[in-house]
Design an enzyme around this catalytic site. Structure first.
Site, PDB file in Angstrom:
ATOM      1  N   GLU A  86      17.511 -30.887 -33.922  1.00  0.00           N
ATOM      2  CA  GLU A  86      16.581 -32.387 -34.059  1.00  0.00           C
ATOM      3  C   GLU A  86      17.605 -33.595 -33.482  1.00  0.00           C
ATOM      4  O   GLU A  86      17.044 -34.666 -32.551  1.00  0.00           O
ATOM      5  CB  GLU A  86      16.214 -33.000 -35.476  1.00  0.00           C
TER       6      GLU A  86
ATOM      7  N   CYS B 125      17.257 -31.414 -41.969  1.00  0.00           N
ATOM      8  CA  CYS B 125      18.209 -31.369 -43.211  1.00  0.00           C
ATOM      9  C   CYS B 125      18.266 -32.537 -43.729  1.00  0.00           C
ATOM     10  O   CYS B 125      17.696 -33.997 -43.111  1.00  0.00           O
ATOM     11  CB  CYS B 125      19.477 -30.596 -42.450  1.00  0.00           C
TER      12      CYS B 125
ATOM     13  N   TRP C 192      46.187  -3.171 -23.244  1.00  0.00           N
ATOM     14  CA  TRP C 192      45.055  -3.767 -24.083  1.00  0.00           C
ATOM     15  C   TRP C 192      43.683  -2.962 -23.705  1.00  0.00           C
ATOM     16  O   TRP C 192      44.059  -2.624 -22.424  1.00  0.00           O
ATOM     17  CB  TRP C 192      44.920  -5.058 -23.326  1.00  0.00           C
TER      18      TRP C 192
ATOM     19  N   LEU D  22      46.261 -12.540 -36.342  1.00  0.00           N
ATOM     20  CA  LEU D  22      44.959 -12.924 -36.224  1.00  0.00           C
ATOM     21  C   LEU D  22      44.738 -14.397 -36.375  1.00  0.00           C
ATOM     22  O   LEU D  22      43.872 -14.895 -36.443  1.00  0.00           O
ATOM     23  CB  LEU D  22      44.517 -12.406 -37.620  1.00  0.00           C
TER      24      LEU D  22
END
Length: 370
Positions: A60, A86, A180, A214
């Protein structure tokens, strides 16, 4: 169920179809896919907005901002949106207030927002004198965000499962090497995903064998501005010198082998979007438990013939019991080329659709779509 009282106009139906299409341009995750369209009194489309992910403008607000940039006056217009606007302040402001300030006089939304902190926007709009209707394309809107609605009800994070594999479904060679398998373009895409999730999960075996960091990194290899919580699942301790511990202390050990218990612990820690990265036992455990909401596979044009398989068995012995997935067209499409790799994007297939719920007390009767 609410009986159909009056059909929505053809222009309103067409605008909601456009909003649903726009919603698919966004990424799945902690927030639902949402699209919004504003039409004038004659039903002509003025602007279209969509949500680009957590922390960005809601659909919106995106549509309203586009109108402002184009010098369009939205007073007296109608907004159609795939989810109830919301009513809370998070990383962005409440959409209900933005709609009021824009001078929009009519709002049509597909389904109620089940998320308590965000719900109630329809009542706020109605209290300000805006006409509010709901139910248009409700089933389509529920199907669009099927996993998100189920996750909100179950109070579990949205789970993205990521696999980087060869054509013959290997994630490492026989000698254990895996860096990889994916192309640099696939790695960059994966790090972009890492930068917008809440947490990334691996098993203790992966920590011991691969010693991953990570972290989310940019194209130059530098740490991205937003980093996920690093979660390790398993009964063995994380070594004191493990790279996953990092320097910021944002690592969480989940001393369990039960995927659902792990998700509950992560949800309690504030995680709403989790990416599961491996190894094969962890990937298989989450898939076997039916806890994966989104599957992203980076498929390299490489053959190994032996080595570590991507999955370690799902407990399926008959084709009749096979898991069925469907191609997901959100966030750039179901199949994309990334360098020499293919990026496959899927979500669980279901034969059961969510039933639209009746609007909250005080709303006008839902029209169409029920």
């Amino acid at each position: 169920m609410i009986d159909v009282v009056t059909a929505f106009s053809a222009a309103e139906t067409a605008a909601m179809d456009t909003a649903l299409e726009a919603a698919l341009r966004g990424p799945r995750g902690a927030n639902p896919l949402v699209g919004a369209v504003v039409v004038d009194a004659d039903g002509r489309k003025l602007v279209t907005g969509y949500h680009r992910g957590a922390g960005t403008a809601h659909a919106e607000a995106d549509a309203i901002a586009q109108a402002a940039a184009a010098g369009l006056d939205l007073r007296g217009s109608t907004m159609l949106v795939t989810l109830e606007p919301c009513n809370h302040v998070g990383r962005t402001g409440p959409c209900a207030q933005a709609i009021i300030e824009a001078g929009i006089t009519d709002v049509i939304y597909a389904v109620d927002d089940p998320h308590d902190p965000a719900a109630g926007g329809a009542a706020t709009l109605r209290d300000s004198g805006i006409r509010v209707r709901s139910g248009l394309a409700a089933r389509e809107a529920l199907e669009l965000n099927r996993q998100w609605f189920q996750g909100v009800a179950a109070k579990l994070p949205f789970v993205t499962l990521h696999i980087a594999q060869t054509v013959d479904s290997r994630i490492a060679a026989e000698d254990g090497t895996s860096q990889w398998i994916s192309s640099p373009e696939s790695l960059a895409d994966n790090h972009g995903l890492r930068a917008r999730i809440d947490a990334i999960l691996v098993g203790t075996r992966t920590v011991l064998v691969d010693n991953p960091r990570l972290t989310a990194r940019d194209a130059s290899g530098a740490p991205a501005g937003k980093q996920p919580l690093r979660a390790v699942m398993g009964l063995r301790d994380i070594p004191a010198d493990a790279a996953v511990r990092g320097e910021d202390g944002r690592v969480l050990h989940l001393p369990t082998r039960d995927p659902r218990e792990a998700l509950s612990l992560l949800y309690a820690a504030g995680v709403r979007h989790l990416m599961v990265e491996g190894g094969s036992r962890i990937l298989s455990a989450f898939l076997a438990a039916g806890l994966v909401d989104e599957l992203i596979v980076y498929l390299a044009p490489t053959l190994l013939g032996s080595g570590t398989p991507a999955l370690n068995g799902l407990g399926i012995t008959s084709l009749a019991d096979a898991q069925q997935w469907e191609w997901d067209e959100s966030d750039g499409g179901s199949v994309r080329s990334l360098g020499r790799d293919l990026r496959l994007h899927l979500r669980p297939q279901t034969t059961q659709s969510l039933e639209p719920q009746s609007s909250r007390p005080g709303a006008e009767p839902a029209m169409g779509g029920y």
